[in-house]
Write an enzyme that holds these catalytic residues in place. Structure first.
Site, PDB file in Angstrom:
ATOM      1  N   GLU A   1       0.832  -1.202   0.000  1.00 45.09           N
ATOM      2  CA  GLU A   1       0.000   0.000   0.000  1.00 45.09           C
ATOM      3  C   GLU A   1       0.869   1.256   0.000  1.00 45.09           C
ATOM      4  OE1 GLU A   1      -4.180   0.394   1.719  1.00 45.09           O
ATOM      5  OE2 GLU A   1      -2.940   1.309   3.295  1.00 45.09           O
TER       6      GLU A   1
ATOM      7  N   HIS B   1       5.859 -26.814   3.594  1.00 46.20           N
ATOM      8  CA  HIS B   1       5.005 -27.873   3.063  1.00 46.20           C
ATOM      9  C   HIS B   1       3.970 -27.320   2.089  1.00 46.20           C
ATOM     10  CE1 HIS B   1       6.640 -30.752   5.996  1.00 46.20           C
ATOM     11  NE2 HIS B   1       6.631 -29.726   6.828  1.00 46.20           N
TER      12      HIS B   1
ATOM     13  N   LYS C   1     -13.480   2.034  -4.071  1.00 45.68           N
ATOM     14  CA  LYS C   1     -14.522   2.354  -3.091  1.00 45.68           C
ATOM     15  C   LYS C   1     -15.687   3.091  -3.754  1.00 45.68           C
ATOM     16  CE  LYS C   1     -11.466   2.906   0.944  1.00 45.68           C
ATOM     17  NZ  LYS C   1     -10.983   3.881   1.954  1.00 45.68           N
TER      18      LYS C   1
END
Length: 565
Positions: free
Chosen positions: A373, A404, A528
């Protein structure tokens, strides 16, 4: 921060002499395997390792040599990194697009310090807010915060997203061992997702009479947080105002069951949060840099104010080192330069964060926001398009689990990846039972063995193991994957504070060299706005006509399900 780029062009770093020199240097260094660098310099570990604030940073497994580092330090000088550090820490307006300082470091200055911004002593204001936060913490830890029906609060739910969630979540998990003894048992929880799934779980299990919500939002307009807050408020009102013979007012419910943390007191007032339960936040603190102040209320509730102040002190120790150490010994600067070398000159654009301690489970997610960000930008501070790479893609997981999962790609994939290995040297010394302590310390030693071994194999490849004869190609390892290792003496509030500050300052140094602003995040704003418009259409309050065919089809699919339900 205008002086921070006085020697650079506004459009590119390519004309900086040090940048050009590094490009030429990289053409030869790209061909050198890191195992060759170790063979050339038996003292390489000491050459590329630094200690500060309870941390040890080992950069010897990076694909660079002493000459590379000298050229990178020259680039830092040409990019005016020293001047930029001074500008950041002295309260200059380094957030150029929003014309304000970025003073998260002021949140951890000691009380005796003074730092004035626009005539206000921000240190005094910060400590006043910490005192107010401490008063709330003391009430809750004493069992004296009562809900609307008079019962003490037992569960606190933090409603926030992004920096109002990731930082407190990460730290409370990392420092859960530091819960203070002999306090009223208050449990802290986090709800951030706008879909309500986290909150729905809590509302199905918690007692509304003993549940408190912390509404954390810098702007107090974040739809993710407010949607959760409105649901929580309605749940409380529905559950509490109808209990007992004596009616309970909605005003009392909101006053006793909500704390607000925001830079907008007027919006908290409008929402109904009592002024005594409002904690101050400042516009000059970015959300992802905010855990050091009142956004850290959940942290203080878990570890207590004494340990919270230790967290601040550890970060401040790193701040002082960042301010005072010469570039060649400055740990945040060196970590930043390693990243610049990998991204811009070795073309390594993926970065994995790999802690080898379960308490740091959320550290990778925290850094994903902090770095991507901040530095996921494609224009300079002057607004010109950038023609070089900036922030790499970050991802990570607990190292023992990741072994793993995606280590296959690290060892044998085609993608070059820089890795950060993070681990404490000491653990479990405070376990009372001798036999349990012995077992747990053995497990910690096993984790360290894997941490050290994995970085070694990523570096050396096949040379990390004894030659046992010819092997098929699918059992071979090329190595030459660069990595850094950060060792903590032990994980404490102070060393965690220093570790977080280390990465904050690393991000800033890289931003200076890339000539970008790490303190805004305009890239999230358009999404947004479009989401708000789309939400209206989903509610049949807007037209589908402007929509592309894909979005129109998705909306119609939702309408079809909605119609049938």
């Amino acid at each position: 921060m205008a002086s921070a780029t006085s020697t650079a062009t506004p459009t590119t770093r390519d004309r900086l002499p040090a940048w050009q020199a590094l490009k030429r240097h990289a053409e030869t260094q790209k061909k050198v395997h890191v195992k060759t660098l170790f063979a050339r310099d038996p003292n390489r570990f000491n050459t590329f390792t630094r200690d500060v604030a309870g941390l040890t940073l080992d950069l010897s497994k990076q694909r660079w040599d002493a000459e590379t580092l000298q050229q990178l330090l020259a680039l830092a000088e040409e990019s005016a990194v020293p001047e930029a550090i001074t500008a950041l820490l002295s309260g200059q307006r380094v957030n150029t697009s929003e014309d304000r300082p970025a003073l998260h470091t002021a949140l951890r200055l000691p009380k005796a310090a003074t730092l004035k911004v626009d005539g206000e002593d921000v240190v005094a204001a910060v400590h006043e807010s910490l005192q107010q936060m401490e008063a709330l913490v003391v009430r809750l830890h004493a069992g004296q915060w009562r809900g609307a029906t008079g019962k003490p609060i037992k569960d606190v739910v933090n409603l926030g997203v992004g920096g109002s969630d990731l930082g407190p979540l990460m730290v409370t998990h990392a420092l859960a061992d530091f819960r203070p003894a002999d306090v009223y048992p208050v449990e802290v929880h986090f709800a951030s997702t706008m879909d309500g799934s986290q909150l729905a779980d809590y509302l199905s299990r918690f007692n509304p009479e003993t549940t408190l919500f912390v509404l954390s939002s810098k702007s107090f307009t974040t739809i993710d947080t407010l949607s959760n807050a409105n649901t929580a408020r309605d749940w409380l009102l529905a559950q509490l105002t109808r209990q007992g013979a004596t009616p309970i007012s909605a005003e009392l419910v909101v006053r006793q069951h909500f704390i607000g943390v925001s830079a907008c007191p007027e919006k908290m007032n409008e929402w109904g949060i009592a002024s005594a339960h409002q904690l101050r936040f400042w516009e000059w603190v970015g959300g992802r840099y905010s855990l050091w102040g009142t956004i850290g209320l959940p942290i203080a509730l878990v570890i207590g104010m004494a340990n919270f102040r230790e967290l601040l002190a550890g970060a401040h120790t790193m701040d002082r080192h960042f301010q005072e150490a010469p570039l060649a010994d400055n740990v945040p600067v060196l970590l930043a330069l390693a990243g610049i070398w990998n991204v811009n000159f070795l073309d390594i654009r993926a970065h994995s964060i790999l802690p080898y301690d379960g308490r740091l489970e959320y550290f990778a997610a925290y850094l994903e926001q902090l770095e991507m960000e901040s530095n996921g930008k494609s224009v300079t501070r002057q607004g010109q398009a950038i023609d070089y790479s900036t922030c790499p893609v970050l991802w990570g997981q607990l190292g023992p689990n990741a072994q793993h999962a995606f280590y296959q790609l690290l060892h044998q994939g085609t993608q070059p990846v820089e890795c950060d290995f993070i681990a404490p040297l000491k653990r479990y010394d405070d376990v009372a039972d001798p036999e349990t302590r012995r077992h747990l310390k053995s497990q910690h030693k096993l984790a360290l063995a894997n941490c050290f071994a994995q970085s070694r194999v990523l570096m050396l490849g096949d040379d990390a193991i004894d030659d046992d004869g010819p092997r098929p190609a699918h059992k071979r390892y090329r190595g030459n994957q660069p990595s850094s290792t950060v060792l903590l003496d032990q994980l404490t509030p102070a060393t965690l504070g220093a570790l977080i500050a280390l990465y904050e300052h690393k991000v800033f140094v890289q931003a200076v060299i890339w000539d970008i602003n790490p303190f805004d995040q305009w890239g999230v704003e358009l999404g947004k706005k479009i989401a708000t418009d789309t939400h209206k259409i989903l509610d049949h309050e807007g037209s589908l006509d402007p929509m592309d065919t894909s979005t129109r089809g998705l909306i119609e699919a939702f309408w079809a399900v909605e119609k049938d339900s």
